[in-house]
Scaffold this motif. Structure first.
Motif, PDB file in Angstrom:
ATOM      1  N   ARG A 202      60.419  12.057  32.171  1.00  0.00           N
ATOM      2  CA  ARG A 202      60.142  11.957  33.605  1.00  0.00           C
ATOM      3  C   ARG A 202      60.913  13.032  34.372  1.00  0.00           C
TER       4      ARG A 202
ATOM      5  N   ALA B  83      61.520  15.323  37.601  1.00  0.00           N
ATOM      6  CA  ALA B  83      61.226  15.028  39.006  1.00  0.00           C
ATOM      7  C   ALA B  83      59.886  15.626  39.421  1.00  0.00           C
ATOM      8  N   GLU B  84      59.511  16.721  38.812  1.00  0.00           N
ATOM      9  CA  GLU B  84      58.199  17.329  39.002  1.00  0.00           C
ATOM     10  C   GLU B  84      57.873  18.133  37.750  1.00  0.00           C
ATOM     11  N   ALA B  85      56.615  18.512  37.606  1.00  0.00           N
ATOM     12  CA  ALA B  85      56.185  19.228  36.405  1.00  0.00           C
ATOM     13  C   ALA B  85      57.056  20.460  36.179  1.00  0.00           C
ATOM     14  N   ARG B  86      57.530  20.600  34.962  1.00  0.00           N
ATOM     15  CA  ARG B  86      58.396  21.717  34.612  1.00  0.00           C
ATOM     16  C   ARG B  86      58.165  22.123  33.151  1.00  0.00           C
TER      17      ARG B  86
ATOM     18  N   GLN C   6      54.667  16.995  32.345  1.00  0.00           N
ATOM     19  CA  GLN C   6      54.366  16.248  33.560  1.00  0.00           C
ATOM     20  C   GLN C   6      55.161  14.943  33.547  1.00  0.00           C
ATOM     21  N   PRO C   7      55.525  14.420  34.706  1.00  0.00           N
ATOM     22  CA  PRO C   7      56.182  13.109  34.725  1.00  0.00           C
ATOM     23  C   PRO C   7      55.318  12.059  34.035  1.00  0.00           C
TER      24      PRO C   7
ATOM     25  N   THR D 199      66.391  20.816  37.973  1.00  0.00           N
ATOM     26  CA  THR D 199      65.450  19.706  38.142  1.00  0.00           C
ATOM     27  C   THR D 199      65.938  18.470  37.390  1.00  0.00           C
TER      28      THR D 199
END
Length: 646
Positions: free
Chosen positions: A456, A458-461, A515-516, A435
């Motif tokens: 940031r 790209a998606e929640a990780r 989260q971003p 990611t």
């Protein structure tokens, strides 16, 4: 440390030399082994080593980093000068003429700097000038592969010829690495093959001149290892591990400059760096011994000064004197590069602490305010001078390390990301699952200790962020601010975050689902502090704020003869806490402290001086240590990681 490892006489070094001569009878067998790609002369050396461990942290590529702040400003100064620099007469003509008996230019280091800056910034003007430099260097290569400035009868053995060739191999290999230039790589291989053939044909001979062999050939091991990485050709690895016997290199730290000048700090640190790089390929515990000896000497043997510099007149010293020839810029550059190797390998925050100490003080003070000049030495006691001209080792080594500093700010970790240097900028990397993550630092560090880090993905990780908490910071604080659908709101920390507040001198780890737009707010309060002097500076103290040393310029104190600045006695309790002042039209951060002039009847006489101290990088600073009335004053502290504070 084991002080038996530090010598004033080269007895052990003479023993090392005798062992090398005794071993020379085995060199033909090593040369023969070069032809067998699958057979390594070092195989027996590493057979019993532990399995290679991955680096704790991994560097980003130049295109993934956009740095600002003080590091970015120094990059801009260096690049501006490179763009204006005249290359043909100073750097290229000697390689076209090839008629010198000995000497050194630094073309390879200059190519390396151009390549790295061009890769970092993507500036077309830099690329064009880099391309011209590389093309002209390739055109100057002789049919037999030689690329240098020395006339035929003196080649290889003239002082600094191998040194010059080694950095040309490094620079041309970097050109291939970052710009995929096959001609540059082919030229580097031809030059390396020329060097190997000539040297192995006469293995008992050493370069001429008054320096030890490992000094005269500085850079050769790193160059061959870089070429091995680029080509996969075992020949270059075998030259380093077999012919050059890098795993067996165990020369002690020699104090002083005498005889064959064995205690050359720059050359020693360069070889330690090569040992660490070799260890990554085929680990042998012996490859770590010299680095440990250096670390022990720097921290426990008085080898490192308050400005992060090491070495006097290029060589190891432990007196803590700061005059004239202190802190060769080459040694500072390689100290930082070696510390970065250690930081990536081990993940210990101490190395980052030492990097920023050396960078903000010894290194940046070597560069003139307009970026056009570089100092050979940067003392903290007495006047400083700039090196004349653009060529030679220190100016070219400064530009190389300036291009590498942005890559020491943020790293990939096996569980997320790590922040080492606090510098405004944007850092792009990939998380372990692939990611993409963009990390944005907003800070004016080291003007203040407030750092905002926006994450940031790209998606929640779920991943971890490691933050270096400097050992000088007594009361760090940290909070996580989560991005909600209605904007930014304070996030309630989880149990682990509540229980584990930032601790000075640690890598603080925060693991959560990010989260971003989530933000880490880090505050590293920069209080003014008096740091005790040691050895030659005993009974004195220096002012620090964060990682920065402050000093006195004679121009700011016309009432005192510049030669007597060291005789001033300060009144420690008058150093006010709070933010830095601004001094003069240059806008330099400054502090004020009351003091007694030389020979005053302190502490009974009135303190009749007000010292305005500015950052050590102020080019006019000539004194950082001042006598204190009470050497045991509770306001004075030990350095947190050097000498008595370690």
């Amino acid at each position: 440390m084991n002080h038996a490892d530090v010598r004033r006489r080269p007895a052990r070094s003479r023993f090392c030399a005798l062992r090398c001569l005794a071993a020379a009878q085995f060199v033909p067998a090593l040369i023969a082994a070069f032809a067998v790609a699958t057979q390594s002369p070092a195989a027996e050396l590493v057979k019993a080593a532990e399995p290679l461990k991955k680096d704790r942290f991994v560097r980003l590529e130049p295109g993934q980093v956009e740095v600002g702040g003080e590091i970015g400003r120094r990059v801009s100064l260096s690049v501006g000068h490179l763009l204006d620099m005249e290359l043909d007469n100073q750097f290229l003509r000697p390689f076209q003429e090839k008629n010198q008996a000995e000497g050194y230019i630094g073309l390879g280091k200059t190519i390396d700097a151009f390549v790295r800056f061009a890769a970092l910034l993507g500036d077309e003007r830099l690329k064009q000038k880099k391309d011209h430099l590389v093309a002209a260097a390739l055109a100057a290569q002789a049919p037999d592969g030689y690329l240098g400035i020395i006339r035929p009868e003196n080649r290889i053995w003239a002082l600094w010829d191998i040194h010059e060739m080694s950095y040309l191999i490094l620079g041309l290999t970097a050109e291939h690495k970052f710009f995929k230039n096959p001609k540059a790589l082919a030229a580097a291989e031809r030059l390396a093959d020329y060097l190997i053939a000539a040297w192995t044909a006469d293995p008992q001979r050493k370069p001429e001149g008054p320096v030890a062999e490992h000094v005269a050939v500085t850079g050769v091991e790193s160059a061959m290892l870089a070429l091995h990485e680029a080509t996969g050709n075992r020949r270059y690895f075998d030259f380093v591990a077999g012919f050059r016997k890098l795993p067996q290199w165990d020369c002690p730290i020699v104090l002083g400059r005498f005889g064959s000048i064995e205690g050359h700090a720059y050359a020693y640190l360069c070889r330690c760096t090569a040992q660490l790089r070799l260890y990554r390929i085929e680990p042998d515990p012996r490859l770590l011994d010299r680095s440990q000896a250096v670390l022990d000497f720097l921290l426990r043997g008085e080898g490192l000064t308050i400005t992060g510099a090491c070495g006097d007149h290029e060589c190891w010293h432990n007196t803590q004197q700061g005059t004239a020839n202190l802190g060769e810029t080459c040694a500072t550059a390689y100290l930082i590069r070696w510390l970065d190797e250690k930081f990536r390998m081990e993940g210990k925050p101490l190395y980052g602490d030492l990097i920023e100490r050396a960078m903000f003080n010894a290194l940046f003070a070597a560069q003139s305010p307009d970026g056009r000049k570089i100092r050979y030495y940067t003392p903290f006691d007495g006047p400083r001078t700039y090196h004349k001209g653009e060529t030679y080792c220190c100016p070219t080594n400064y530009r190389r390390i300036a291009a590498e500093l942005p890559l020491m700010c943020c790293y990939r970790a096996d569980d997320g990301a790590a922040v080492n240097l606090y510098a405004a900028g944007t850092y792009r990397l990939s998380l372990p699952d692939g990611t993409p993550l963009t990390l944005i630092q907003t800070t004016d560090y080291p003007r203040s200790g407030k750092v905002r880090i926006e994450l940031r993905p790209a998606e929640a990780r779920g991943f971890a962020v490691h933050l270096r908490i400097p050992s000088w910071c007594a009361k760090p604080t940290l909070s996580v601010v989560a991005q909600s659908g209605r904007g930014v709101a304070a996030d309630k920390p989880g149990a682990e975050e509540t229980a584990k507040r930032p601790v000075p001198g640690t890598m603080h780890r925060i693991e959560r689902t990010w989260q971003p737009g989530d933000v880490i707010e880090l505050d590293l309060p920069m209080t003014w502090r008096w740091v005790k002097g040691r050895v030659a500076q005993a009974g004195k103290a220096a002012v620090m704020r964060g990682p920065v040393v402050y000093g006195l310029s004679p121009d700011r104190l016309p009432a005192v003869n510049p030669a007597e600045l060291r005789l001033i006695v300060v009144k420690p309790e008058t150093l006010a806490d709070g933010p830095a002042d601004v001094a003069g039209p240059a806008g330099l951060p400054a502090c004020r402290v009351e003091a007694w002039r030389p020979r005053a009847w302190y502490p009974y006489a009135k303190a009749d001086l007000t010292l305005v101290l500015t950052e050590f990088a102020d080019p006019d600073v000539q004194a950082v240590y001042f006598t204190v009335p009470n050497p045991n004053d509770p306001l004075l502290i030990d350095d947190p990681f050097i000498g008595g504070g370690r």
